[in-house]
Design an enzyme around this catalytic site. Structure first.
Site, short mmCIF file in Angstrom:
data_model
loop_
_atom_site.label_atom_id
_atom_site.label_comp_id
_atom_site.label_asym_id
_atom_site.label_seq_id
_atom_site.Cartn_x
_atom_site.Cartn_y
_atom_site.Cartn_z
NE ARG A 106 54.50 94.13 15.82
CZ ARG A 106 54.81 93.35 16.85
NH1 ARG A 106 55.56 93.80 17.85
NH2 ARG A 106 54.38 92.10 16.89
CG HIS A 151 57.23 91.52 14.70
ND1 HIS A 151 56.53 90.56 14.00
CD2 HIS A 151 57.24 91.11 16.00
CE1 HIS A 151 56.12 89.62 14.85
NE2 HIS A 151 56.55 89.92 16.06
CG ASP A 158 54.02 87.53 16.56
OD1 ASP A 158 55.15 87.15 16.89
OD2 ASP A 158 53.58 88.68 16.81
CD GLU A 240 56.46 87.48 22.53
OE1 GLU A 240 56.63 87.43 21.28
OE2 GLU A 240 56.28 88.55 23.13
CG HIS A 243 58.63 86.41 18.55
ND1 HIS A 243 58.31 87.74 18.64
CD2 HIS A 243 59.90 86.38 18.08
CE1 HIS A 243 59.32 88.47 18.25
NE2 HIS A 243 60.31 87.66 17.89
#
Length: 269
Positions: A106, A151, A158, A240, A243
């Protein structure tokens, strides 16, 4: 004669101004984007069988629009992380399952987009699905949004598990009615994933991987994902279930900002 000269000078000045604007525009367009280091790869070149549903390339996310930096719906990772995912996929395929990634590398500009959205308290278009029980003023304090993301270092992803054969997931249409991400699976937005108790990116404590309220099949599905990946060097973020970060990370302290695009990679595909 003087009037003609004045008109000519005015015309030349106008043309010069237009040329300057055109030159500046061309320069801006020619600005080169940063590139990924050589050991970043497109996941599909390492394992084309892993399903990719890149949510931030679409408007189906907590912001409600495509996120900055996602120029193509592809998963990019450091090679060690991609190769470890390939090993996990091989094990799951033998059990009749496949991995599915929602997000991988990301860029920092995407994280900045999240921050701007979180600071705009008036924009709550996607609250009904992604954070129905969380006041938007608490997104930073509760850890749902941060100015940096693992990320961006390239080894975090994810993901979930899909039972084969995979059923197609219908597309999200902006403006459609929203259902809480923790609703029963047959009520929330359809996803061909195994039932993990909540949808992806659910801002709720029910998304904590080992939340005691998640039991039975849902808990077993989370543990299947967790145990499969942990055996291969991945570490789960406890808050999460989706994740995971591959360790050791090749770039533990570097946050990259090259776009999510095949053009960012040294070897295009």
């Amino acid at each position: 004669m003087t009037r003609l000269s004045s008109a000519l000078r005015a015309l030349i000045t106008a043309l010069a101004a237009l040329l300057a604007v055109a030159t500046a525009s061309a320069t801006a367009q020619a600005k080169t984007e940063p590139k990924a280091p050589k050991d970043f790869v497109a996941l599909r070149t390492v394992d084309p069988t892993i399903i990719q549903e890149m949510r931030y390339f679409t408007p189906h996310n907590f912001v409600g629009e495509r996120i900055d930096g996602y120029q193509q719906p592809i998963c990019i990772l450091t090679r060690p992380a991609a190769e470890a995912l390939h090993k996990a996929q091989t094990r799951l395929l033998h059990q009749g399952y496949s991995l599915k990634v929602y997000d991988c590398y990301r860029p920092q500009r995407a994280v900045n987009h999240f921050v701007r959205w979180a600071e705009d308290l008036g924009d709550q278009a996607m609250k009904g699905e992604f954070y129905p029980n969380v006041d938007k003023t608490r997104l930073f304090e509760d850890g749902y949004i941060a100015e940096k993301s693992g990320h961006s270092r390239g080894s975090t992803m994810d993901l979930t598990i899909v039972k084969l054969p995979a059923r197609p997931t219908r597309p999200y249409h902006p403006g459609q009615p929203l259902v809480p991400c923790y609703a029963p699976k047959d009520e929330r937005f359809p996803d061909n994933s195994l039932d993990m108790g909540t949808g992806f990116d659910c801002f709720d404590t029910l998304a904590h991987t080992l939340d005691p309220r998640i039991q039975g099949e849902q808990r077993a599905n989370r543990l299947l994902l967790k145990s499969t990946l942990e055996r291969l060097g991945f570490v789960n973020l406890a808050e999460e279930w989706w994740h995971f970060t591959y360790q050791p990370e090749p770039y533990p302290d570097t946050y990259f900002d090259f776009p999510v695009s095949s053009k960012s990679l040294n070897s295009h595909f």
